[in-house]
Enzyme design. Structure first.
Site, mmCIF file in Angstrom:
data_model
loop_
_atom_site.group_PDB
_atom_site.id
_atom_site.type_symbol
_atom_site.label_atom_id
_atom_site.label_comp_id
_atom_site.label_asym_id
_atom_site.label_seq_id
_atom_site.Cartn_x
_atom_site.Cartn_y
_atom_site.Cartn_z
ATOM 1 N N GLU A 256 0.885 -1.170 0.000
ATOM 2 C CA GLU A 256 0.000 0.000 0.000
ATOM 3 C C GLU A 256 0.914 1.208 0.000
ATOM 4 O O GLU A 256 1.439 1.604 1.044
ATOM 5 C CB GLU A 256 -0.883 -0.002 1.249
ATOM 6 C CG GLU A 256 -1.783 -1.222 1.368
ATOM 7 C CD GLU A 256 -2.939 -1.209 0.375
ATOM 8 O OE1 GLU A 256 -3.085 -0.208 -0.372
ATOM 9 O OE2 GLU A 256 -3.695 -2.188 0.341
ATOM 10 N N CYS A 290 -2.229 9.481 2.088
ATOM 11 C CA CYS A 290 -1.845 8.853 0.812
ATOM 12 C C CYS A 290 -2.833 9.195 -0.299
ATOM 13 O O CYS A 290 -2.474 9.223 -1.471
ATOM 14 C CB CYS A 290 -1.750 7.349 0.975
ATOM 15 S SG CYS A 290 -3.249 6.614 1.683
HETATM 16 P P1 NAD Z 1 8.439 5.562 4.290
HETATM 17 O O1 NAD Z 1 8.321 4.532 3.241
HETATM 18 O O2 NAD Z 1 9.384 6.668 4.056
HETATM 19 O O3 NAD Z 1 8.833 4.876 5.654
HETATM 20 C C1 NAD Z 1 8.158 3.692 6.075
HETATM 21 C C2 NAD Z 1 9.057 2.920 6.995
HETATM 22 O O4 NAD Z 1 10.063 2.310 6.241
HETATM 23 C C3 NAD Z 1 9.759 3.761 8.056
HETATM 24 O O5 NAD Z 1 9.195 3.472 9.313
HETATM 25 C C4 NAD Z 1 11.196 3.333 7.973
HETATM 26 O O6 NAD Z 1 11.689 2.884 9.208
HETATM 27 C C5 NAD Z 1 11.185 2.164 7.048
HETATM 28 N N1 NAD Z 1 12.371 2.093 6.205
HETATM 29 C C6 NAD Z 1 13.126 3.092 5.733
HETATM 30 N N2 NAD Z 1 14.158 2.595 4.994
HETATM 31 C C7 NAD Z 1 14.018 1.253 5.013
HETATM 32 C C8 NAD Z 1 14.729 0.167 4.438
HETATM 33 N N3 NAD Z 1 15.829 0.364 3.696
HETATM 34 N N4 NAD Z 1 14.294 -1.096 4.656
HETATM 35 C C9 NAD Z 1 13.187 -1.297 5.382
HETATM 36 N N5 NAD Z 1 12.459 -0.322 5.969
HETATM 37 C C10 NAD Z 1 12.883 0.925 5.777
HETATM 38 O O7 NAD Z 1 6.955 6.109 4.519
HETATM 39 P P2 NAD Z 1 6.377 7.083 5.623
HETATM 40 O O8 NAD Z 1 7.051 8.407 5.592
HETATM 41 O O9 NAD Z 1 6.322 6.380 6.927
HETATM 42 O O10 NAD Z 1 4.872 7.242 5.098
HETATM 43 C C11 NAD Z 1 4.520 8.094 4.046
HETATM 44 C C12 NAD Z 1 4.282 7.326 2.766
HETATM 45 O O11 NAD Z 1 3.336 6.295 2.993
HETATM 46 C C13 NAD Z 1 3.685 8.192 1.651
HETATM 47 O O12 NAD Z 1 4.294 7.858 0.433
HETATM 48 C C14 NAD Z 1 2.212 7.793 1.650
HETATM 49 O O13 NAD Z 1 1.557 8.005 0.429
HETATM 50 C C15 NAD Z 1 2.317 6.329 1.990
HETATM 51 N N6 NAD Z 1 1.059 5.828 2.542
HETATM 52 C C16 NAD Z 1 0.352 4.932 1.810
HETATM 53 C C17 NAD Z 1 -0.878 4.469 2.268
HETATM 54 C C18 NAD Z 1 -1.711 3.511 1.463
HETATM 55 O O14 NAD Z 1 -2.664 2.941 2.005
HETATM 56 N N7 NAD Z 1 -1.427 3.309 0.197
HETATM 57 C C19 NAD Z 1 -1.355 4.917 3.515
HETATM 58 C C20 NAD Z 1 -0.588 5.826 4.232
HETATM 59 C C21 NAD Z 1 0.626 6.283 3.743
#
Ligand code: NAD
Length: 481
Positions: A256, A290
């Site tokens: 997602e 999102c």
């Molecule tokens: P992000 O992808 O930047 O971070 C998510 C998590 O990934 C963090 O907690 C981080 O610890 C982890 N991470 C970072 N680098 C990593 C790696 N190399 N390996 C594994 N994990 C790693 O996202 P965010 O800032 O937490 O959230 C915002 C994003 O989420 C936006 O793009 C938004 O559109 C999306 N989002 C999508 C939905 C949906 O239902 N489609 C819902 C909410 C948010």
């Protein structure tokens, strides 16, 4: 929660229903209080392994727990969410900057989601298909995977955390949830609610880690032997990393991911409703959703009047004095400012400063393709419905879209052409319901949470066949002789 020597609380991990404080902690900065508000336990690879082991140990008994018992636990968890709604909203407000009112609303939505999931538990059904061979019969069972690993972001921790836990759990899986390091107290509180509701030890385990250890800890979790399935909610960038690790380990993933939602305003739209819908879609939670509207595409015939109404709606509801546009971190503020200065430097015009509406955004500007995840929306003027569609679809993302028209047949025609997992007619791009499948097209991901198929995403199928009479000497069994 435990106390630290620095008089700041430390948010614990929850493993096998036990709070666990680690030697290593990291600070949580509040965008509202503009100071460090608590410390957070940082899971190591060893802690991650313990959590997956605990989930594995709980799996067999949980998978065999009667539906009526599981349903009761989910209902109790929903009651607890509502009983603690104000407290939970305060955690979300302080950790993420979301307004208290919006945070309260999202806690209510999470409770609603748990009730909906509770109602679906006894609806899990297998099949008895007709198969070849007179005396041979078969059934297709739906069985849980085992341990499901979930990742949930900070921007709506109670809804996104609840769905990442509840759907797999209701289907008979046990869960390790890796919550965002920006809002750990929200994820701890959610885990605590499942514990208080009476879910057995190991069914729900909650972890967070230091940002610098994301790669190491997440890889250890994904590749842990007991973890059989992964769901990730977050950016497309990190989702691709998670999916590639899971792919190498041959584990299914639900992704997602990000969005760049368009909202099309057709020339027969109710312009006041469209302006209000676009403002709400673009600026709720400071654009940190999102499904946020990132691009408004309006037909030229109504563009001038629509722009006037949009500016008015945005300024009235989200203007500077409303104080609703707080971004989660300094990194988010920097990205927001850079996107605006890049666009303006290349010729975009500021239609409204705060929240930001820009016109004249084109493909040379980073903002054209990049998800801002902040209170910026670009306003594009086009001549025809076809132009609107081709601009709306000119993005790698496809999570949500909206359009405004007074003609439902026209609306349905345009909706059919939009490359998006959801299209909303005459309402904002931000809309979701537990009975609708939530998920994206293109780089917004694959797999679905929720929807009429309920828990299917978190169940695997298993065929069992049998002979009604022991007649190995004849019939189709001999066909391979
Ligand atoms: P992000 O992808 O930047 O971070 C998510 C998590 O990934 C963090 O907690 C981080 O610890 C982890 N991470 C970072 N680098 C990593 C790696 N190399 N390996 C594994 N994990 C790693 O996202 P965010 O800032 O937490 O959230 C915002 C994003 O989420 C936006 O793009 C938004 O559109 C999306 N989002 C999508 C939905 C949906 O239902 N489609 C819902 C909410 C948010």
């Amino acid at each position: 929660m435990a106390s630290s020597t620095f008089d700041l609380e430390t948010v614990s991990l929850i493993v096998a229903n036990q709070d666990r404080v680690t030697d290593v902690t990291f600070p949580i900065q509040s965008p509202v209080k503009e100071r460090i508000i608590h410390l957070c336990a940082a899971a190591s690879v060893k802690d991650a392994t313990h959590a997956a082991d605990a989930a594995q140990a709980a799996f067999q008994a949980w998978a065999k727990t009667p539906a009526s018992v599981r349903r009761g636990l989910f209902t109790r968890a929903a009651d607890l969410l509502l009983a603690k709604q104000d407290l939970l909203a305060t955690y979300q407000h302080e950790e993420t900057g979301c307004s208290r009112g919006s945070a309260r609303h999202t806690v209510g939505l999470a409770a609603n989601l748990l009730r909906d999931v509770a109602g679906k538990i006894s609806g899990v059904n297998g099949l008895m298909p007709q198969i070849e061979g007179g005396e041979r019969a078969a059934m297709v069972l739906k069985v849980p995977y085992g341990v499901v690993l979930g990742f949930a972001p900070w921007n709506a921790p109670f809804i996104l955390g609840a769905r990442a836990i509840a759907l797999p759990l209701a289907a008979g899986n046990t869960v390790v949830l890796k919550g965002s390091e920006l809002s750990p107290k929200c994820f701890w509180a959610l885990g605590d609610i499942f514990r208080e509701a009476g879910f057995p030890a190991g069914c729900v385990n909650i972890l967070y880690h230091r940002p610098s250890e994301a790669s190491e800890v997440c890889s250890a979790l994904i590749t842990h032997r007991a973890v059989r399935m992964v769901n990730f909610t977050g950016s497309t960038l990190v989702g691709a990393i998670v999916a590639s690790i899971a792919g190498q380990a041959v584990k299914p993933v639900v992704l997602e991911l990000g969005g760049k939602a368009p909202c099309i305003v057709l020339d027969d739209a109710d312009l006041e409703a469209a302006a209000a819908g676009c403002a709400v879609g673009a600026f709720t939670n400071a654009g940190q959703i999102c499904m946020s509207t990132e691009r408004i595409i309006v037909q030229r015939a109504v563009a001038e009047e629509f722009q006037r109404l949009l500016v008015q709606a945005a300024a009235d509801r989200f203007g500077m004095e409303a104080g609703l546009l707080r971004l989660v971190s300094s990194a988010a503020v920097r990205k927001h400012e850079e996107l605006i200065s890049d666009a303006v430097g290349k010729g975009a015009r500021v239609v409204l400063d705060h929240p930001t509406i820009l016109s004249g955004v084109d493909k040379t500007m980073d903002l054209y393709y990049t998800e801002s995840f902040s209170p910026i929306v670009s306003l594009h003027v086009v001549d025809t419905e076809e132009d609107a569609l081709s601009l709306a679809n000119d993005t790698e993302y496809g999570l949500a879209a909206a359009l405004f028209t007074r003609d439902l047949a026209r609306g349905l025609r345009v909706a059919g052409e939009l490359e998006s997992g959801a299209v909303h007619i005459n309402q904002p791009t931000i809309f979701d319901d537990p009975n609708l499948p939530h998920g994206g097209f293109k780089s917004s991901g694959f797999g679905r949470f929720g929807g009429v198929h309920g828990l299917d995403q978190f169940l695997q199928t298993k065929s069992v066949t049998w002979l009604s009479r022991q007649s190995f000497g004849s019939g189709p069994l001999r066909s391979h002789d």
